[in-house]
Write a protein that holds these residues in place. Structure first.
Motif, PDB file in Angstrom:
ATOM      1  N   ALA A  71       0.826  -1.220   0.000  1.00 48.00           N
ATOM      2  CA  ALA A  71       0.000   0.000   0.000  1.00 48.00           C
ATOM      3  C   ALA A  71       0.852   1.259   0.000  1.00 48.00           C
ATOM      4  N   SER A  72       2.035   1.187   0.580  1.00 54.28           N
ATOM      5  CA  SER A  72       2.894   2.372   0.703  1.00 54.28           C
ATOM      6  C   SER A  72       3.591   2.729  -0.605  1.00 54.28           C
ATOM      7  N   LEU A  73       3.583   1.847  -1.570  1.00 55.44           N
ATOM      8  CA  LEU A  73       4.294   2.086  -2.825  1.00 55.44           C
ATOM      9  C   LEU A  73       3.688   3.234  -3.628  1.00 55.44           C
ATOM     10  N   PHE A  74       2.465   3.591  -3.328  1.00 55.72           N
ATOM     11  CA  PHE A  74       1.782   4.666  -4.052  1.00 55.72           C
ATOM     12  C   PHE A  74       1.802   5.971  -3.246  1.00 55.72           C
TER      13      PHE A  74
ATOM     14  N   LYS B  76      -6.955   7.081  -9.796  1.00 61.37           N
ATOM     15  CA  LYS B  76      -5.577   7.187 -10.270  1.00 61.37           C
ATOM     16  C   LYS B  76      -4.707   6.052  -9.723  1.00 61.37           C
ATOM     17  N   ALA B  77      -4.908   5.710  -8.470  1.00 55.50           N
ATOM     18  CA  ALA B  77      -4.087   4.694  -7.820  1.00 55.50           C
ATOM     19  C   ALA B  77      -4.456   3.279  -8.238  1.00 55.50           C
ATOM     20  N   ALA B  78      -5.724   3.053  -8.497  1.00 56.50           N
ATOM     21  CA  ALA B  78      -6.198   1.693  -8.755  1.00 56.50           C
ATOM     22  C   ALA B  78      -7.182   1.657  -9.916  1.00 56.50           C
TER      23      ALA B  78
ATOM     24  N   SER C 157     -15.079   1.837   0.354  1.00 57.53           N
ATOM     25  CA  SER C 157     -15.394   3.085  -0.355  1.00 57.53           C
ATOM     26  C   SER C 157     -15.264   4.317   0.540  1.00 57.53           C
ATOM     27  N   TYR C 158     -15.468   4.172   1.839  1.00 60.43           N
ATOM     28  CA  TYR C 158     -15.353   5.319   2.741  1.00 60.43           C
ATOM     29  C   TYR C 158     -13.940   5.899   2.771  1.00 60.43           C
ATOM     30  N   ALA C 159     -12.948   5.142   2.316  1.00 61.00           N
ATOM     31  CA  ALA C 159     -11.562   5.625   2.294  1.00 61.00           C
ATOM     32  C   ALA C 159     -11.328   6.676   1.206  1.00 61.00           C
ATOM     33  N   LYS C 160     -12.332   6.922   0.379  1.00 64.40           N
ATOM     34  CA  LYS C 160     -12.201   7.957  -0.667  1.00 64.40           C
ATOM     35  C   LYS C 160     -11.968   9.337  -0.055  1.00 64.40           C
TER      36      LYS C 160
ATOM     37  N   PHE D 286      -6.930   1.742  -1.951  1.00 65.55           N
ATOM     38  CA  PHE D 286      -7.447   1.248  -3.229  1.00 65.55           C
ATOM     39  C   PHE D 286      -6.364   0.521  -4.029  1.00 65.55           C
ATOM     40  N   TYR D 287      -5.158   1.074  -4.022  1.00 64.45           N
ATOM     41  CA  TYR D 287      -4.030   0.412  -4.685  1.00 64.45           C
ATOM     42  C   TYR D 287      -3.772  -0.944  -4.015  1.00 64.45           C
TER      43      TYR D 287
END
Length: 153
Positions: A37-40, A142-144, A132-135, A92-93
């Motif tokens: 997850a940190s790669l993005f 863009k990430a995923a 979805s709440y993480a939006k 999301f990524y």
């Protein structure tokens, strides 16, 4: 079998609770450490801080980037480890890469079988029924771009 989830927003601050969560000494146990997850993200100090916290607990860390590791390595690592840790970053990524690699299914099987799971931030959010709440925090499109569903683990 009981599901064992340790979900937090910042692991380094609460790492001292890990032996109690696992139910004993951690020295020599193997940890699958998934920083995908940190790669993005631009800021990633929390990943190094979590890694250091696990080292201080005596764990043997096997870093596993599910976005680039071959499926057989992902499967072998997740099945042979004693604990699974998934870092923070872009939720999301992370979900997209867990699905693409097949790691999502393997992690679910392992966790349902009683293997302890530690999730930090995005690693916690993916355990929700729907992410979805993480939006409000993360950019999804863009990430995923290949993510078809926001269904979590």
């Amino acid at each position: 079998m009981m599901v064992k989830l340790f979900l937090c927003s910042y692991f380094a601050a609460v790492s001292s609770f890990t032996p109690q969560f696992v139910g004993g000494d951690l020295k020599g146990k193997k940890l699958a450490f998934i920083p995908t997850a940190s790669l993005f993200e631009e800021y990633t100090d929390y990943v190094d801080e979590a890694k250091e916290a696990f080292e201080n607990l005596g764990l043997n860390i096997e870093v596993l980037d599910v976005s680039s590791a071959p499926k057989d390595l992902i499967e072998r690592t997740l099945q042979s480890c004693d604990l699974i840790y998934v870092s923070g970053g872009n939720t999301f990524y992370l979900l997209q890469e867990l699905e693409k690699s097949g790691a999502k299914t393997i992690i679910l099987e392992q966790v349902k079988g009683g293997k302890p799971y530690i999730g930090e931030s995005a690693g916690s959010i993916i355990m929700a029924p729907n992410i979805s709440y993480a939006k409000d925090m993360d950019v999804a499109e863009k990430a995923a771009p290949q993510l078809k569903s926001f269904e979590g683990l």
